[in-house]
Design an enzyme around this catalytic site. Structure first.
Site, PDB file in Angstrom:
ATOM      1  N   CYS A 142       0.842  -1.201   0.000  1.00  0.00           N
ATOM      2  CA  CYS A 142       0.000   0.000   0.000  1.00  0.00           C
ATOM      3  C   CYS A 142       0.879   1.254   0.000  1.00  0.00           C
ATOM      4  CB  CYS A 142      -0.907  -0.002   1.225  1.00  0.00           C
ATOM      5  SG  CYS A 142      -1.977   1.453   1.350  1.00  0.00           S
TER       6      CYS A 142
ATOM      7  N   SER B 272       0.474   3.883   1.645  1.00  0.00           N
ATOM      8  CA  SER B 272       0.602   4.521   2.969  1.00  0.00           C
ATOM      9  C   SER B 272       1.919   4.156   3.651  1.00  0.00           C
ATOM     10  CB  SER B 272      -0.574   4.142   3.865  1.00  0.00           C
ATOM     11  OG  SER B 272      -1.782   4.651   3.325  1.00  0.00           O
TER      12      SER B 272
ATOM     13  N   HIS C  29       4.610   6.397   2.314  1.00  0.00           N
ATOM     14  CA  HIS C  29       4.642   7.737   2.914  1.00  0.00           C
ATOM     15  C   HIS C  29       5.653   7.806   4.059  1.00  0.00           C
ATOM     16  CE1 HIS C  29       1.419   9.017   0.406  1.00  0.00           C
ATOM     17  NE2 HIS C  29       0.423   8.534   1.106  1.00  0.00           N
TER      18      HIS C  29
ATOM     19  N   HIS D  68       0.632  -2.678   6.826  1.00  0.00           N
ATOM     20  CA  HIS D  68      -0.625  -2.482   7.572  1.00  0.00           C
ATOM     21  C   HIS D  68      -1.797  -3.075   6.796  1.00  0.00           C
ATOM     22  CE1 HIS D  68      -0.617   0.632   4.580  1.00  0.00           C
ATOM     23  NE2 HIS D  68      -1.923   0.618   4.692  1.00  0.00           N
TER      24      HIS D  68
ATOM     25  N   CYS E 279      -6.878  -3.303   3.883  1.00  0.00           N
ATOM     26  CA  CYS E 279      -6.732  -1.864   3.644  1.00  0.00           C
ATOM     27  C   CYS E 279      -7.388  -1.420   2.341  1.00  0.00           C
ATOM     28  CB  CYS E 279      -5.286  -1.377   3.708  1.00  0.00           C
ATOM     29  SG  CYS E 279      -5.219   0.429   3.523  1.00  0.00           S
TER      30      CYS E 279
END
Ligand SMILES: NC(=O)c1ccc[n+]([C@@H]2O[C@H](COP(=O)([O-])OP(=O)(O)OC[C@H]3O[C@@H](n4cnc5c(N)ncnc54)[C@H](O)[C@@H]3O)[C@@H](O)[C@H]2O)c1
Ligand SMILES: [Zn+2]
Ligand SMILES: [Zn+2]
Length: 366
Positions: free
Chosen positions: A40, A42, A45, A61, A168
């Site tokens: 993902c 995220s 980031h 996650h 997610c």
């Protein structure tokens, strides 16, 4: 026990595969053998510093696995259960949970964003020094210890690879369409960003019966991918995107426009691509401290709604089994979302591929 995990030591330094110590589950905690973890944006980031976090940290996650052992007082799961991992557990009792906004639950936010378990300590360490867990899950690892609140048991006929994505991308994207926007049948939808999240928004819009679903991306390869998930039209992002969306929607703009990238400039464009009375849904995570410039005069006069969507406004204990069931019935094509499978050692390559824009979703399997 010793585990293998991907570790981020600092933004900009490639993930390192390390042998770490994982302490046994304590009260209310669960040891999970991770079967699959999705790639993902995220987690990326953390690599760019757009999301700040204590380091060293094990990211990951979007995962699923099998419960190996439980600590004292665990009631939600037992050894052998298959679980999809929830990165935003909700308590059911705080203000937000009681007001039907479980994705905003604030009970666990402190420890989760500190990268620890609920008691403020970590189960991960290297040479005696703490290693932090991203989103309480740290599932870029062959095993993880998570709070029981993060475990959502799923039926064993659901492949754990699919369960991971439900953890997610699917919940975030499908939920943004169904829970946050409540897309109406026949409506027009534009989705900026056709990654795992945006493609899931497209699937959600299709489930809701949207009439026209316009996917916007910068990568040519995303066109066919988006169509396969239900996009009726595809646009390459450029200076004419907004006018093209207006042309496709009776000159008005789309009823719903989703941002699934996390770029303030695109968030601004989404407002322009939305018709008067329409809704902009911001699902991409923009860098902490960044600002988006939205013209209040237009929002007021044209009665546009701008809303965020966090984890698809989901209640994971309710929604994970729902999405699993829609998958089982062929209504969510989650096998297609997995374009490439990697070993943990290939994690840097997996992220390079994500940025390369050729994939729907990459998946690390163990
Ligand atoms: N709201 C939430 O709860 C939540 C949950 C998960 C992920 N996210 C965020 O959603 C965003 C998307 O995540 P993902 O995993 O799908 O990422 P991804 O990298 O797989 O997909 C992003 C897509 O956006 C496209 N893109 C990039 N710049 C663009 C531009 N200027 N115009 C149009 N398209 C562009 C890329 O080509 C890519 O296809 C990230 O910011 C991620 O952090 C939010
Ligand atoms: Zn995610
Ligand atoms: Zn709560």
């Amino acid at each position: 026990m010793k585990i293998h995990a991907a570790v981020l030591y600092a933004p900009g330094i490639p993930f390192a595969i390390e042998t770490l110590d994982l302490a046994p589950p304590q009260a209310g905690e669960v040891l999970v053998r991770v079967a699959a973890a999705g790639v993902c944006h995220s987690d990326w980031h953390l690599m760019t510093g757009a999301t700040q976090h204590a380091t060293p940290v094990v990211p990951g996650h979007e995962g699923a696995g099998v419960v190996v052992a439980v600590g004292p007082g665990v009631t939600r799961v037992r050894a052998g259960d298959h679980v999809a991992l929830n990165w935003a557990p909700n308590c059911g009792a705080c203000f937000y949970c009681l007001h039907e906004r479980p994705s905003l639950c604030d009970t666990y936010i402190g420890p989760i964003w500190a990268g620890t378990m609920m008691d403020g300590t970590t189960r991960l360490s290297k040479d005696g020094a703490p290693v932090y867990a991203f989103s309480a899950l740290a599932c870029f690892a062959d095993h993880t210890v998570v709070p029981q609140e993060c475990c959502v048991p799923l039926s064993k006929d659901i492949p754990l690879s699919v369960a991971a994505l439900i953890g997610c991308a699917v919940t975030t994207g499908v939920g943004a369409a169904l829970n946050t926007a409540r897309v109406k049948p026949g409506s027009s939808v534009a989705v900026y960003g056709a990654g795992g999240v945006g493609l899931s928004v497209i699937m959600g819009a299709q489930l809701a019966g949207a009439g026209r679903i316009i996917a916007v991306d910068t990568h040519e390869a995303k066109g066919d991918i988006a169509r396969a998930f239900g996009a009726t039209d595809v646009l390459m992002a450029g200076p004419d995107t907004v006018s093209a969306i207006r042309e496709m929607t009776g000159g008005r703009g789309a009823d719903y426009v989703f941002e699934a990238i996390g770029l303030p400039q695109v968030q601004e464009e989404c407002l322009a691509a939305t018709r008067p009375g329409g809704m902009v849904v911001l699902a991409g995570i923009s860098p902490v401290g960044s600002a988006t410039n939205l013209p209040g005069a237009i929002i007021t006069r044209q009665e546009k709604t701008v809303t965020g969507s966090y984890y698809g406004s989901a209640n994971p204990a309710r929604d994970f089994p729902l999405y699993a069931d829609l998958y089982r019935r062929g209504r969510l094509d989650l096998d297609r979302l997995i374009s490439r499978v990697y070993r943990l050692e290939q994690i840097n390559e997996a992220y390079a591929d994500m940025l390369g824009g050729e994939l729907a979703r990459g998946l690390i399997t163990f």
